[in-house]
Design an enzyme around this catalytic site. Structure first.
Site, PDB file in Angstrom:
ATOM      1  N   GLU A 158       2.755 -11.374  10.012  1.00  8.46           N
ATOM      2  CA  GLU A 158       3.317 -10.154   9.696  1.00  8.46           C
ATOM      3  C   GLU A 158       3.976  -9.971   8.622  1.00  8.46           C
ATOM      4  O   GLU A 158       4.118  -9.302   7.766  1.00  8.46           O
ATOM      5  CB  GLU A 158       3.979  -9.525  11.186  1.00  8.46           C
ATOM      6  N   TRP A 191      -6.301  12.501  -0.171  1.00 10.06           N
ATOM      7  CA  TRP A 191      -6.629  11.110  -0.311  1.00 10.06           C
ATOM      8  C   TRP A 191      -8.077  10.958  -0.730  1.00 10.06           C
ATOM      9  O   TRP A 191      -8.757  11.072   0.304  1.00 10.06           O
ATOM     10  CB  TRP A 191      -5.980  10.319   0.991  1.00 10.06           C
ATOM     11  N   ARG A 193       2.011   9.859   4.001  1.00  8.26           N
ATOM     12  CA  ARG A 193       0.501   9.637   4.366  1.00  8.26           C
ATOM     13  C   ARG A 193      -0.424   9.029   3.339  1.00  8.26           C
ATOM     14  O   ARG A 193      -1.434   8.331   3.611  1.00  8.26           O
ATOM     15  CB  ARG A 193       0.126  10.900   4.958  1.00  8.26           C
ATOM     16  N   ASN A 224      -9.311  17.797   6.259  1.00 12.77           N
ATOM     17  CA  ASN A 224      -9.167  16.304   6.615  1.00 12.77           C
ATOM     18  C   ASN A 224     -10.229  15.919   7.102  1.00 12.77           C
ATOM     19  O   ASN A 224     -10.670  16.402   8.028  1.00 12.77           O
ATOM     20  CB  ASN A 224      -7.958  16.057   7.430  1.00 12.77           C
ATOM     21  N   GLY A 225     -10.699  14.641   6.866  1.00 11.64           N
ATOM     22  CA  GLY A 225     -11.842  13.896   7.657  1.00 11.64           C
ATOM     23  C   GLY A 225     -12.964  13.750   6.452  1.00 11.64           C
ATOM     24  O   GLY A 225     -12.839  14.133   5.167  1.00 11.64           O
ATOM     25  N   LYS A 260      -0.667   6.164   5.309  1.00 11.63           N
ATOM     26  CA  LYS A 260       0.198   5.665   6.714  1.00 11.63           C
ATOM     27  C   LYS A 260      -0.739   6.077   7.989  1.00 11.63           C
ATOM     28  O   LYS A 260      -0.504   5.194   8.898  1.00 11.63           O
ATOM     29  CB  LYS A 260       1.439   6.845   6.745  1.00 11.63           C
ATOM     30  N   GLU A 307       1.173  -5.936   1.131  1.00  6.42           N
ATOM     31  CA  GLU A 307       0.954  -4.490   0.940  1.00  6.42           C
ATOM     32  C   GLU A 307       2.025  -3.688   0.265  1.00  6.42           C
ATOM     33  O   GLU A 307       1.503  -2.859  -0.461  1.00  6.42           O
ATOM     34  CB  GLU A 307       0.832  -3.894   2.423  1.00  6.42           C
ATOM     35  N   HIS A 367      -5.622 -28.492   7.886  1.00  6.15           N
ATOM     36  CA  HIS A 367      -7.415 -28.256   7.919  1.00  6.15           C
ATOM     37  C   HIS A 367      -7.916 -27.493   6.505  1.00  6.15           C
ATOM     38  O   HIS A 367      -8.908 -26.862   6.778  1.00  6.15           O
ATOM     39  CB  HIS A 367      -7.638 -27.558   9.110  1.00  6.15           C
ATOM     40  N   LYS A 372       3.426  -7.850   5.135  1.00  9.11           N
ATOM     41  CA  LYS A 372       4.476  -6.862   4.680  1.00  9.11           C
ATOM     42  C   LYS A 372       4.805  -7.262   3.093  1.00  9.11           C
ATOM     43  O   LYS A 372       4.746  -6.263   2.499  1.00  9.11           O
ATOM     44  CB  LYS A 372       5.895  -7.178   5.476  1.00  9.11           C
ATOM     45  N   CYS A 398      -5.203  12.441   4.188  1.00  9.07           N
ATOM     46  CA  CYS A 398      -4.792  13.812   3.563  1.00  9.07           C
ATOM     47  C   CYS A 398      -3.832  14.262   4.560  1.00  9.07           C
ATOM     48  O   CYS A 398      -3.736  14.123   5.744  1.00  9.07           O
ATOM     49  CB  CYS A 398      -5.972  14.672   3.616  1.00  9.07           C
TER      50      CYS A 398
HETATM   51  C1  F6R Z   1       1.191  -2.313   7.904  1.00 12.00           C
HETATM   52  C2  F6R Z   1       0.735  -0.954   8.585  1.00 12.00           C
HETATM   53  C3  F6R Z   1      -0.649  -0.948   8.790  1.00 12.00           C
HETATM   54  C4  F6R Z   1      -0.651  -0.424  10.298  1.00 12.00           C
HETATM   55  C5  F6R Z   1      -2.157  -0.179  10.756  1.00 12.00           C
HETATM   56  C6  F6R Z   1      -2.285   0.506  12.264  1.00 12.00           C
HETATM   57  O1  F6R Z   1       2.464  -2.246   7.583  1.00 12.00           O
HETATM   58  O2  F6R Z   1       1.255  -0.165   8.688  1.00 12.00           O
HETATM   59  O3  F6R Z   1      -1.231  -2.301   9.042  1.00 12.00           O
HETATM   60  O4  F6R Z   1      -0.024  -1.109  11.462  1.00 12.00           O
HETATM   61  O5  F6R Z   1      -2.678   0.878  10.017  1.00 12.00           O
HETATM   62  O6  F6R Z   1      -1.746   1.603  12.423  1.00 12.00           O
HETATM   63  P1  F6R Z   1      -1.308   2.389  13.679  1.00 12.00           P
HETATM   64  O7  F6R Z   1      -0.259   1.814  14.245  1.00 12.00           O
HETATM   65  O8  F6R Z   1      -0.896   3.792  13.123  1.00 12.00           O
HETATM   66  O9  F6R Z   1      -2.377   2.619  14.296  1.00 12.00           O
END
Ligand code: F6R
Length: 613
Positions: free
Chosen positions: A486, A74, A27, A100-101, A608, A493, A509, A490, A2
């Site tokens: 990674e 959210w 976010r 929020n929370g 985010k 997601e 394996h 990418k 949020c």
């Molecule tokens: C993937 C992504 C997430 C964040 C994860 C940690 O692209 O953005 O996997 O890396 O949620 O977030 P932070 O770095 O803000 O702790």
């Protein structure tokens, strides 16, 4: 998760709040709303879906006033719907709240309030806060005290912002835990309150962050900070160096694309001021790393989530190879409950773009409880992970808006490299000549990344070939094993294509059974110490009929004839190669998702900053 924005001042609050919410879109949210104190009392507008719906509602039914609060929600408790959207209003309409929370004891509180006659109009946990404040509110108590008493009853990690028509000269905000911060923007005869900086940066860069269990009374010309017992606390404003333009898309179609391209500047800024190329030395002043501590460190525990965790995996190789310190890397959601064997001679190093990730903060707390030294590598200035650490390295990449992390992946790789050199130097495990060579190599990094970015057209051609596949395997070894993880993250997601990252040597394996003509393999095979091994992995994949896209170093003549497509990277010192090899994979995921017409910057179900467990 949020987002919150509040405004009090001489200007019309509505456009400022809507604009602020727009800047928090990244976010992640599924409904939005705002409340403004108008001449006819508090007016509310709420809408399901993206902000343009709320905007349309406000255009159809305008509202204007000088005090207001807004929210992007959210959903956690109750589906995304108009009545569950914030703000929430108390029964007599005296109190308006955004939150929020999660109020963990909301069921008990709701039952208690309902028994007293409160009417609940939503399924949210947040609504109890509005009813509780109204319960305490009277002419004698006043809004601030009523909020304070309410906060004492809330369990869980919460950020709350409140206004009331009875006291139109103030907004009251509070932070109860790590779920969502509160930042106050201090303007000229006006103030803003928000969950995150981008919402207020265009109005002021003078800001003050709330610590957990603090509340603040924000008036047009004054800000009073206090703890939850009502004791005044000193307000410590800081000036944020971020350029508000950094939070604009500019010429790019999506923030993610812009942020991929910003890596050249981000890496230049990461190195600038921390490297003495002539003396071959590294300076990380904010880390508070003394020679005594460097020699004492027994082990470093890196803890992080998602992309930041992958950066940690690369960090293990860097710290162990360069500084010869043992490193364990653990996903933060596991670390917090694993009872890890951490002691006073260990360091817990958290990596976090947002600095507000609940699991990462909890892992840091666990480290602190066990007496370890706490360090963090963080992007969001003033965030919790920066403040609770004894030392930190700040990523110098500016705000990252796209949900998929890109520039906040490559910057910590370089931070970890610099940390490894500094530690090796202070511990006496890194010979001076070797140190000077490693430091000299750093100078090349931004240029090498710029060379990869120039090959975007080639990546687009590969994206066209892959955009309709159902599943992809990313494989790598050694320091580029994490690059495979990674790259897969990418892709999955933002494109919703199933993708797995695997250590290439593990293929035989199990996962090799998945390979067929329809399952492409993305092979990380730059010229590093694992190159020869990767040649045979590519051969094995081809033997099973899988199309292979290989990330290889310019000049390679062995792998290109075997592969169906090639993504070139320039020759790079191997310890720095993950900074370079990930870039074509970021672009590949981006272009595949964009070609599929998806919402690249706000992929479904993702937020985010993940401030709940
Ligand atoms: C993937 C992504 C997430 C964040 C994860 C940690 O692209 O953005 O996997 O890396 O949620 O977030 P932070 O770095 O803000 O702790």
């Amino acid at each position: 998760m949020c987002g919150i924005v509040g405004y009090i001042g001489p200007r019309d609050a509505t456009p400022i709040i809507l604009n602020g919410l727009k800047r928090l879109e990244y976010r992640g949210y599924d409904s939005a709303g705002l409340a403004v104190l108008t001449e006819r009392g508090v007016q509310l507008r709420r809408a399901v879906g993206k902000l343009h719906r709320l905007q349309a509602l406000v255009e159809a039914q305008p509202l204007s006033g000088h005090v207001g609060i807004g929210h992007t929600r959210w959903a956690t408790h109750g589906e995304p719907s108009q009545r569950n959207a914030h703000p929430h209003v108390s029964d007599r309409g005296q109190v308006v709240v955004v939150h929020n929370g999660i109020v963990e004891n909301f069921l008990a509180l709701r039952d208690e309030l309902a028994a007293e006659g409160a009417h609940f109009r939503s399924e949210t946990d947040s609504e109890v806060i509005a009813h509780l404040i109204e319960r305490f509110l009277s002419r004698e108590t006043g809004l601030v005290e009523a909020v304070r008493q309410t906060l004492q009853l809330l369990e869980g990690s919460n950020a709350v912002v409140v206004m009331s028509a009875l006291e139109p000269d103030k907004i009251v905000a509070a932070r109860l835990g790590n779920a969502g911060g509160i930042v106050v923007g201090l303007g000229e005869d006006e103030m803003l309150v928000a969950s995150d900086l981008p919402a207020i940066l265009e109005h002021t860069r003078r800001v003050a962050f709330l610590e957990p269990r603090q509340m603040v009374v924000v008036q047009r010309d004054a800000v009073h900070l206090m703890d939850l017992d009502g004791n005044p606390q000193p307000l410590q404003p800081t000036v944020v160096p971020w350029d508000p333009v950094a939070a604009e898309k500019g010429e790019y179609r999506h923030f993610m694309q812009k942020e991929i391209h910003e890596q050249v500047r981000g890496l230049t800024d990461t190195i600038a001021g921390r490297v003495d190329f002539e003396g071959g030395k590294i300076y990380l002043d904010t880390l508070n790393l003394t020679p005594e501590l460097a020699r004492r460190v027994r082990k470093i525990f890196i803890t992080a989530c998602g992309t930041a965790y992958h950066a940690g995996l690369v960090g293990k190789t860097l710290l162990e190879r360069i500084a010869r310190v043992p490193v364990e890397v653990m996903v933060a959601s596991e670390f917090r409950y694993a009872d890890p064997l951490v002691g006073p001679d260990d360091v817990v190093l958290a990596i976090s773009q947002s600095g507000e990730t609940a699991d990462t903060l909890a892992a840091m707390e666990e480290g602190r409880r066990k007496g370890a030294t706490l360090w963090s590598i963080v992007n969001a200035i003033g965030s919790q992970a920066m403040r609770i650490a004894q030392g930190y390295i700040s990523m110098q990449v500016g705000p990252e808006i796209g949900v998929a992390s890109t520039k906040a992946y490559t910057a910590p790789l370089v931070d970890l490299y610099m940390l490894a050199v500094l530690l090796g130097d202070l511990r006496g495990t890194l010979p001076a000549a070797e140190r000077r060579r490693l430091v000299a190599d750093l100078r090349l990094v931004p240029y090498l990344v710029s060379q990869v970015l120039e090959r975007e057209e080639e990546v687009i051609a590969v994206a066209r070939q892959l955009k309709d596949v159902r599943s992809c395997l990313y494989i790598g070894r050694g320091i580029n094993m994490a690059t495979a993880y990674e790259g897969a993250l990418k892709l999955k997601e933002i494109s919703y294509i199933h993708a797995e990252g695997y250590p290439a040597g593990e293929m035989k394996h199990g996962p090799i059974a998945l390979l067929d003509e329809e399952t492409p393999v993305i092979a990380l095979a730059p010229r590093d110490p694992w190159y020869e091994k990767m040649v045979s992995q590519v051969e094995q994949a081809k033997a099973r009929g899988a199309p292979v896209v290989a990330v290889v170093t310019e000049g390679d003549t062995l792998i290109p004839p075997l592969a169906d497509a090639v993504l070139w990277v320039p020759p790079t010192p191997w310890l720095l190669s993950p900074v370079v090899t990930v870039v074509p994979l970021q672009m590949l995921a981006y272009h595949i998702a964009a070609m599929r017409g998806l919402d690249v910057d706000q992929p479904r179900n993702l937020a985010k900053s993940v401030t709940v467990e």
